[in-house]
Design a protein around this motif. Structure first.
Motif, PDB file in Angstrom:
ATOM      1  N   LEU A  92       0.823  -1.206   0.000  1.00 24.80           N
ATOM      2  CA  LEU A  92       0.000   0.000   0.000  1.00 24.80           C
ATOM      3  C   LEU A  92       0.862   1.264   0.000  1.00 24.80           C
ATOM      4  N   THR A  93       1.953   1.234   0.749  1.00 21.65           N
ATOM      5  CA  THR A  93       2.851   2.384   0.768  1.00 21.65           C
ATOM      6  C   THR A  93       3.456   2.630  -0.609  1.00 21.65           C
ATOM      7  N   SER A  94       3.874   1.575  -1.272  1.00 21.50           N
ATOM      8  CA  SER A  94       4.430   1.728  -2.624  1.00 21.50           C
ATOM      9  C   SER A  94       3.397   2.341  -3.560  1.00 21.50           C
ATOM     10  N   TRP A  95       2.157   1.877  -3.438  1.00 20.60           N
ATOM     11  CA  TRP A  95       1.080   2.421  -4.272  1.00 20.60           C
ATOM     12  C   TRP A  95       0.872   3.904  -3.971  1.00 20.60           C
ATOM     13  N   ALA A  96       0.853   4.264  -2.688  1.00 20.86           N
ATOM     14  CA  ALA A  96       0.602   5.651  -2.295  1.00 20.86           C
ATOM     15  C   ALA A  96       1.746   6.571  -2.720  1.00 20.86           C
ATOM     16  N   LEU A  97       2.978   6.078  -2.632  1.00 17.15           N
ATOM     17  CA  LEU A  97       4.117   6.886  -3.068  1.00 17.15           C
ATOM     18  C   LEU A  97       4.038   7.162  -4.569  1.00 17.15           C
ATOM     19  N   GLU A  98       3.660   6.142  -5.321  1.00 14.20           N
ATOM     20  CA  GLU A  98       3.520   6.322  -6.772  1.00 14.20           C
ATOM     21  C   GLU A  98       2.356   7.264  -7.091  1.00 14.20           C
TER      22      GLU A  98
END
Length: 298
Positions: A92-98
């Motif tokens: 989820l963090t990777s998605w939010a950063l992108e």
């Protein structure tokens, strides 16, 4: 004092009338579609969970929701993500950063869960530019005092990056909700920049007591004081008097899009508080822009 906007169509002009070039919303949700679909399915059964319907007011496509925020005059927002079980937080963090890289108005955000690797994941997110984190103690059903999270809270404290923490009992009591639990985290990490989501409803008085002890604790306005929430968690009679003492530590949050009423409804509630002479338009400008902008390092 200007009255709050009656409808969403009036929001942008009302905000401009306050001398602001836009709104900064610290509590907005954008999620990967499969996750958001499940969240909305949960709210579809709200009568079963909460005893009252919870129709999603902005149940539209991602692009339509972004356009709605732009039309409202939201110039910056924190798209918050949160896991409900182990193995989700890093993804989820990777998605939010992108998402934060792709959407100009969105700041990069992150989340975490008490599991091995949580500390390294948060450290990586901070190095990648995450400017806000979400900790959902209720949905995640985890103990925020877990030793696995000790280095996480410490890293966030050192970085001065805000974490929006849903640790109150509202709308449903969880295994580890309640400010008595999160207070132990603050005792160990007194420099943590913690934003109490929903002003920790219904424990409003205790929230103010924590603010008295910890100068980096803030409140967000998410769902606070709107008719829907007042039916479940009414504000105390001394609400505006207590706000006046911490006026520079209150930030706009809305829970867009997962709210059962219009965006303007939240702004009406905040404008109602500002009618108190101890608050006024300076309070509105601080809540809607200046304080959240400072927290997000805009």
């Amino acid at each position: 004092m200007t009255a709050g906007p009656a409808t969403d169509a009036e929001v942008a002009s009302w905000v401009a009338g306050l001398g602001l070039d836009g709104i900064v919303d610290l509590h907005v949700h954008f999620l990967p579609k499969p996750v958001l679909d499940k969240v909305w399915a949960y709210f579809d059964r709200a009568e079963q969970h909460y005893g009252t319907p919870w129709p999603i007011h902005y149940r539209t496509s991602e692009e339509q929701r972004l356009e709605t925020l732009r039309t409202l005059g939201v110039k910056c927002f924190a798209p918050l993500v949160y896991p409900h079980k182990a193995g989700m937080a890093e993804w989820l963090t990777s998605w939010a950063l992108e998402f934060g890289e792709q959407v100009p108005e969105a700041v990069p955000t992150g989340t975490f869960y008490p599991e091995p690797g949580a500390a390294s994941s948060v450290d990586a997110a901070l190095r990648a530019g995450a400017r806000c984190f979400k900790a959902h103690v209720q949905v995640g059903a985890y103990d925020p005092r877990s030793e696995l999270l000790t280095p996480v809270w410490g890293a966030l404290s050192d970085a001065g990056v805000p974490v929006v923490v849903h640790c109150g009992h509202g709308p449903l009591r969880g295994d580890f909700t309640g400010l008595s639990v999160f207070a132990e985290v603050l005792e160990r990490h007194p420099r943590l920049t913690a934003v109490l989501a929903h002003s920790a409803m219904p424990e409003f008085t205790t929230a103010f007591e924590l603010m008295d002890r910890y100068p980096r604790v803030h409140l967000d306005t998410t769902m606070v004081g709107v008719p829907f929430a007042e039916a479940m968690s009414p504000l105390p009679p001394d609400w505006t008097a207590r706000l006046a003492a911490v006026a520079d530590r209150v930030v706009l949050g809305t829970d867009f899009p997962n709210i059962p009423y219009s965006y303007a409804t939240q702004l009406q509630a905040i404008a109602g508080w500002a009618a108190d002479d101890r608050l006024g338009e300076p309070f509105l400008r601080a809540v809607l822009h200046d304080t959240p902008a400072k927290l997000l390092s805009l």
